[in-house]
Design an enzyme around this catalytic site. Structure first.
Site, PDB file in Angstrom:
ATOM      1  N   GLU A 246       6.586   3.383   3.388  1.00 39.28           N
ATOM      2  CA  GLU A 246       6.220   4.522   2.639  1.00 39.28           C
ATOM      3  C   GLU A 246       4.818   4.271   2.142  1.00 39.28           C
ATOM      4  O   GLU A 246       4.301   3.172   2.150  1.00 39.28           O
ATOM      5  CB  GLU A 246       6.888   4.087   1.097  1.00 39.28           C
ATOM      6  CG  GLU A 246       8.742   4.146   1.587  1.00 39.28           C
ATOM      7  CD  GLU A 246       9.325   3.796   0.184  1.00 39.28           C
ATOM      8  OE1 GLU A 246       9.000   4.099  -0.884  1.00 39.28           O
ATOM      9  OE2 GLU A 246      10.599   3.771   0.246  1.00 39.28           O
ATOM     10  N   LYS A 248       1.913   3.683  -0.327  1.00 42.22           N
ATOM     11  CA  LYS A 248       1.650   2.916  -1.732  1.00 42.22           C
ATOM     12  C   LYS A 248       0.750   3.816  -2.543  1.00 42.22           C
ATOM     13  O   LYS A 248      -0.322   4.000  -2.415  1.00 42.22           O
ATOM     14  CB  LYS A 248       1.100   1.597  -1.609  1.00 42.22           C
ATOM     15  CG  LYS A 248       0.969   0.655  -2.790  1.00 42.22           C
ATOM     16  CD  LYS A 248       0.452  -0.523  -2.107  1.00 42.22           C
ATOM     17  CE  LYS A 248       0.481  -1.351  -3.484  1.00 42.22           C
ATOM     18  NZ  LYS A 248      -0.108  -1.068  -4.942  1.00 42.22           N
ATOM     19  N   ARG A 253       3.994   2.863 -12.371  1.00 35.66           N
ATOM     20  CA  ARG A 253       5.277   2.682 -12.019  1.00 35.66           C
ATOM     21  C   ARG A 253       6.152   2.862 -13.042  1.00 35.66           C
ATOM     22  O   ARG A 253       5.619   2.519 -13.998  1.00 35.66           O
ATOM     23  CB  ARG A 253       5.280   0.927 -11.650  1.00 35.66           C
ATOM     24  CG  ARG A 253       6.869   0.662 -11.033  1.00 35.66           C
ATOM     25  CD  ARG A 253       6.855   1.022  -9.567  1.00 35.66           C
ATOM     26  NE  ARG A 253       8.254   0.698  -9.205  1.00 35.66           N
ATOM     27  CZ  ARG A 253       8.182  -0.767  -8.827  1.00 35.66           C
ATOM     28  NH1 ARG A 253       7.239  -1.899  -8.492  1.00 35.66           N
ATOM     29  NH2 ARG A 253       9.679  -1.142  -8.123  1.00 35.66           N
ATOM     30  N   ARG A 268       6.325  -0.653 -15.994  1.00 32.32           N
ATOM     31  CA  ARG A 268       6.613  -1.997 -15.527  1.00 32.32           C
ATOM     32  C   ARG A 268       6.677  -3.013 -16.399  1.00 32.32           C
ATOM     33  O   ARG A 268       7.119  -4.054 -16.189  1.00 32.32           O
ATOM     34  CB  ARG A 268       5.030  -2.018 -14.574  1.00 32.32           C
ATOM     35  CG  ARG A 268       5.330  -2.950 -13.495  1.00 32.32           C
ATOM     36  CD  ARG A 268       3.865  -2.837 -12.877  1.00 32.32           C
ATOM     37  NE  ARG A 268       3.558  -4.343 -12.415  1.00 32.32           N
ATOM     38  CZ  ARG A 268       2.936  -5.000 -11.410  1.00 32.32           C
ATOM     39  NH1 ARG A 268       2.680  -4.003 -10.416  1.00 32.32           N
ATOM     40  NH2 ARG A 268       2.812  -5.931 -11.264  1.00 32.32           N
ATOM     41  N   PHE A 335      11.246   6.616  -5.331  1.00 31.04           N
ATOM     42  CA  PHE A 335      11.651   5.912  -3.983  1.00 31.04           C
ATOM     43  C   PHE A 335      12.826   5.078  -4.293  1.00 31.04           C
ATOM     44  O   PHE A 335      13.065   4.361  -3.175  1.00 31.04           O
ATOM     45  CB  PHE A 335      10.263   5.155  -3.448  1.00 31.04           C
ATOM     46  CG  PHE A 335       9.623   4.283  -4.645  1.00 31.04           C
ATOM     47  CD1 PHE A 335      10.405   2.923  -5.102  1.00 31.04           C
ATOM     48  CD2 PHE A 335       8.494   4.585  -5.240  1.00 31.04           C
ATOM     49  CE1 PHE A 335       9.605   2.269  -5.995  1.00 31.04           C
ATOM     50  CE2 PHE A 335       7.835   3.770  -6.093  1.00 31.04           C
ATOM     51  CZ  PHE A 335       8.471   2.449  -6.471  1.00 31.04           C
ATOM     52  N   ARG A 424       9.367 -11.166  -6.584  1.00 33.61           N
ATOM     53  CA  ARG A 424       8.433 -10.661  -5.427  1.00 33.61           C
ATOM     54  C   ARG A 424       8.753 -11.171  -4.206  1.00 33.61           C
ATOM     55  O   ARG A 424       8.403 -12.155  -3.920  1.00 33.61           O
ATOM     56  CB  ARG A 424       7.131 -11.347  -6.088  1.00 33.61           C
ATOM     57  CG  ARG A 424       5.890 -10.583  -5.432  1.00 33.61           C
ATOM     58  CD  ARG A 424       4.624 -11.109  -5.921  1.00 33.61           C
ATOM     59  NE  ARG A 424       4.104 -10.734  -7.253  1.00 33.61           N
ATOM     60  CZ  ARG A 424       3.557  -9.507  -7.522  1.00 33.61           C
ATOM     61  NH1 ARG A 424       3.162  -8.598  -6.548  1.00 33.61           N
ATOM     62  NH2 ARG A 424       3.126  -9.232  -8.633  1.00 33.61           N
TER      63      ARG A 424
HETATM   64  P1  AMP Z   1       0.302  -4.081  -7.163  1.00 33.60           P
HETATM   65  O1  AMP Z   1       0.202  -3.115  -8.203  1.00 33.60           O
HETATM   66  O2  AMP Z   1      -0.960  -4.000  -5.982  1.00 33.60           O
HETATM   67  O3  AMP Z   1       0.741  -5.309  -7.396  1.00 33.60           O
HETATM   68  O4  AMP Z   1       1.461  -3.260  -6.183  1.00 33.60           O
HETATM   69  C1  AMP Z   1       2.574  -3.095  -6.451  1.00 33.60           C
HETATM   70  C2  AMP Z   1       2.816  -1.765  -6.941  1.00 33.60           C
HETATM   71  O5  AMP Z   1       2.911  -0.718  -5.910  1.00 33.60           O
HETATM   72  C3  AMP Z   1       4.413  -1.565  -7.612  1.00 33.60           C
HETATM   73  O6  AMP Z   1       4.501  -1.956  -8.826  1.00 33.60           O
HETATM   74  C4  AMP Z   1       4.252  -0.148  -7.788  1.00 33.60           C
HETATM   75  O7  AMP Z   1       3.762   0.375  -8.891  1.00 33.60           O
HETATM   76  C5  AMP Z   1       3.348   0.489  -6.416  1.00 33.60           C
HETATM   77  N1  AMP Z   1       3.788   1.234  -5.711  1.00 33.60           N
HETATM   78  C6  AMP Z   1       3.045   2.341  -4.978  1.00 33.60           C
HETATM   79  N2  AMP Z   1       4.232   3.059  -3.949  1.00 33.60           N
HETATM   80  C7  AMP Z   1       5.198   2.319  -4.043  1.00 33.60           C
HETATM   81  C8  AMP Z   1       6.547   2.474  -3.212  1.00 33.60           C
HETATM   82  N3  AMP Z   1       6.444   3.432  -2.294  1.00 33.60           N
HETATM   83  N4  AMP Z   1       7.324   1.663  -3.589  1.00 33.60           N
HETATM   84  C9  AMP Z   1       7.208   0.580  -4.306  1.00 33.60           C
HETATM   85  N5  AMP Z   1       6.222   0.330  -5.051  1.00 33.60           N
HETATM   86  C10 AMP Z   1       5.135   1.161  -4.979  1.00 33.60           C
END
Ligand code: AMP
Length: 584
Positions: A246, A248, A253, A268, A335, A424
């Site tokens: 998918e 990102k 979130r 979140r 999603f 995680r």
């Molecule tokens: P990070 O903020 O870099 O730790 O990345 C994780 C975050 O990616 C999650 O908390 C979501 O907010 C985001 N995210 C974006 N697109 C998606 C997706 N398609 N599925 C799950 N999480 C996603």
């Protein structure tokens, strides 16, 4: 509370996990049904259960003010103690101990107090949360602290600040609950996941009702998180032969709960953010199912995703004005589907059935069947862009396509994986590949120069050293934030200063920033053993908690990744895609 603190102290004193769980089980078994949930939540290192949206709102300034007034010592006593221990709970205990020593040597009697029970402490936290104004909060806190001996005060503060640091993770606490009541660990974990409340889980375990834990609508579930991954071969190796990919999305979130005409959105960090996105709420209100979605809120205009900086304009406001809504409209990109009402058998309002254990492929199929009103047809929803890939080359191709759609990278998911709240896991991998950023916490700030004269614009930030559970500095940056952000943060840092050293001051380590940089080098300049070249603040991360910052281990991993040369991190194709996205 004193007995709880003694148990915590003993848990902290051993590194053997079996001894820790045993000590806890021995103690938890002696508690009644009122004490048990309080003790369990406190052992989770928080004043209120995780799903409970409450926070005490008591900052370090109020804490140190209250301690100062109680101890009647010089104003920098607490700052000095903190510098020695890097732990506010220990520092408070240290200062109260010094004060007691001063009283003893002056021949003054010990003050007559009734030590607080667990319930007293829980009530005091609840009162601190309810009363308005930092003075009133500090007053309640001071009354509580005045009843504690130094060792108990240490833990009252540690719980309040969410920094228990006794080497007791959630997993160990769950194991202790399983041992206490002789229940299967898997049943305890499942209930913990569904309720998001270890206190409630403890009671269910005690009453042998773990299997009755149900998903509760309008109580946020913890979010499933992804593990970082950069190498396409490794990702396919782990999630292949067929992996789901998918985009990102770089937004906010959010979990969407709906039943009847009621809709709520949770961030979140499990806060209620319903008021900030009225267009999503209005859209969701018109739907006809009961359940919980997981997704990302994005700024989206004229068929295109707007950059995160645009969305930032809408954050932190209780409710957006019509003007800002028109300037930065949002959509909810769904999603995942976490719960859906099962068919009602007796004509009553159906209960939402948890879908967490079902494979992603089934959750997605049922999500698609909801037929959410899509943004491109005038609705306020979208579905995440999903393709399936079977090789590293296809994954690389998908990555470039996602970048062309102006998204951050990819989320690679195993279609057979369950949804694991708060974990995680390896069921989801995030592939960013752009130059890495680190999530750090600001530990010190300094007055700026030139146009930044008079504002606290230079930030010193730290990552967590897991071995010692201490924050260790890794760099200093003074660019990246807007003047408005710096002004706002200056006021915050003023109110949360711990100690001043000329132009520099140490501050309450709770502000998480995402730091971009060009290179990581090994260096003795900072106590992490690393320093960053050209560090800059990519953005403030109010959605992240200090428990989520990067660790010395992740810094080490990025450092060793960079040793292989930047071509591994930024492919030529990726650069081309970025260039095209920037142009077009
Ligand atoms: P990070 O903020 O870099 O730790 O990345 C994780 C975050 O990616 C999650 O908390 C979501 O907010 C985001 N995210 C974006 N697109 C998606 C997706 N398609 N599925 C799950 N999480 C996603």
């Amino acid at each position: 509370m004193r007995r709880w603190s003694e148990v915590a102290e003993r848990v902290s004193a051993t590194t053997r996990t079996s001894v820790k769980t045993h000590l806890l089980a021995e103690y938890l078994r002696t508690l009644d049904v009122e004490q048990l949930p309080v003790a369990a939540v406190f052992f989770a290192g928080r004043p209120f259960a995780e799903v409970d949206g409450r926070t005490t709102g008591l900052g370090w300034a109020a804490i140190s003010g209250a301690v100062g007034a109680l101890a009647d010592l010089p104003p920098d006593a607490l700052g000095d103690a903190y510098d020695r221990t890097s732990d506010l709970g220990l520092a408070v205990a240290d200062v109260l101990e010094q004060a007691a020593e001063v009283r003893r040597s002056a021949g003054l009697p010990e003050p007559e107090v009734t030590p607080p029970t667990l319930a007293d402490v829980a009530t005091a936290y609840a009162e601190i949360e309810t009363v308005a104004g930092s003075q009133a909060k500090a007053q309640r806190f001071s009354t509580l602290l005045g009843r504690c001996d130094p060792a108990t005060a240490c833990y009252v503060v540690k719980i309040l600040t969410g920094e228990l640091r006794i080497g007791l993770g959630e997993g160990l606490l769950e194991a202790a609950l399983a041992e206490t009541f002789e229940r299967p660990i898997a049943a305890v974990k499942r209930a913990g996941m569904l309720t998001g409340d270890l206190g409630r889980t403890a009671v269910l375990a005690r009453e042998d009702r773990l299997s009755s834990a149900e998903i509760a609508l309008f109580h946020p579930l913890k979010f499933m998180l992804a593990s970082p991954a950069e190498n396409a071969d490794e990702i396919i190796g782990r999630l292949g032969p067929t992996a789901w990919v998918e985009d990102k999305y770089d937004g906010i979130r959010a979990q969407l709960h709906r039943a009847g005409r009621e809709v709520r959105l949770f961030s979140r960090d499990l806060h209620d953010i319903t008021g900030q996105f009225p267009e999503v709420v209005a859209g969701a209100r018109e739907l006809a199912w009961t359940g919980i979605l997981d997704g990302e809120i994005l700024a989206y205009k004229d068929g295109t995703v707007m950059p995160f900086v645009a969305l930032q304009k809408r954050l932190g406001r209780k409710s957006p004005s019509a003007a800002i809504r028109a300037e930065v409209p949002v959509v909810y990109v769904a999603f995942d589907l976490l719960a859906l009402a099962g068919p009602a058998t007796d004509g009553s309002e159906p209960l939402a059935e948890a879908l967490l254990d079902r494979p992603l492929s089934e959750r997605r199929r049922r999500l698609e069947a909801l037929e959410l009103p899509l943004a491109d047809a005038g609705g306020s929803f979208a579905l995440s862009h999903l393709v399936s890939v079977g090789s590293a080359a296809e994954l690389e191709g998908a990555f470039e396509q996602a970048r062309l759609r102006r998204n951050e990278g990819l989320m690679v998911k195993d279609p057979s994986s369950a949804y694991s709240p708060g974990r995680r896991g390896l069921g989801w991998l995030k592939m960013k590949k752009a130059l890495a950023t680190l999530d750090c916490v600001v530990v010190g700030v300094e007055l700026g120069h030139g146009k930044r004269h008079g504002v606290l614009s230079d930030y010193t930030f730290a990552v967590r050293d897991e071995a010692s559970d201490r924050l260790v500095t890794i760099g200093k940056a003074y660019t990246g934030l807007t003047d408005a952000e710096i002004a706002e943060m200056t006021a915050w840092f003023e109110a949360h200063t711990l100690a001043r050293f000329g132009r520099y001051r140490t501050v309450e380590p709770t502000v998480v920033v995402e730091v971009a940089f060009d290179v990581i080098v090994r260096s003795s300049r900072h106590n992490s053993g690393f320093s960053l070249r050209f560090p800059r603040i990519a953005r403030l991360r109010p959605d992240k908690d200090v428990a989520e910052i990067d660790t010395t281990a992740s810094v080490e991993a990025v450092w060793s990744g960079l040793q292989h040369g930047p071509e591994q991190l930024v492919t030529a194709g990726h650069q081309r895609a970025l260039g095209e996205a920037a142009r077009g």
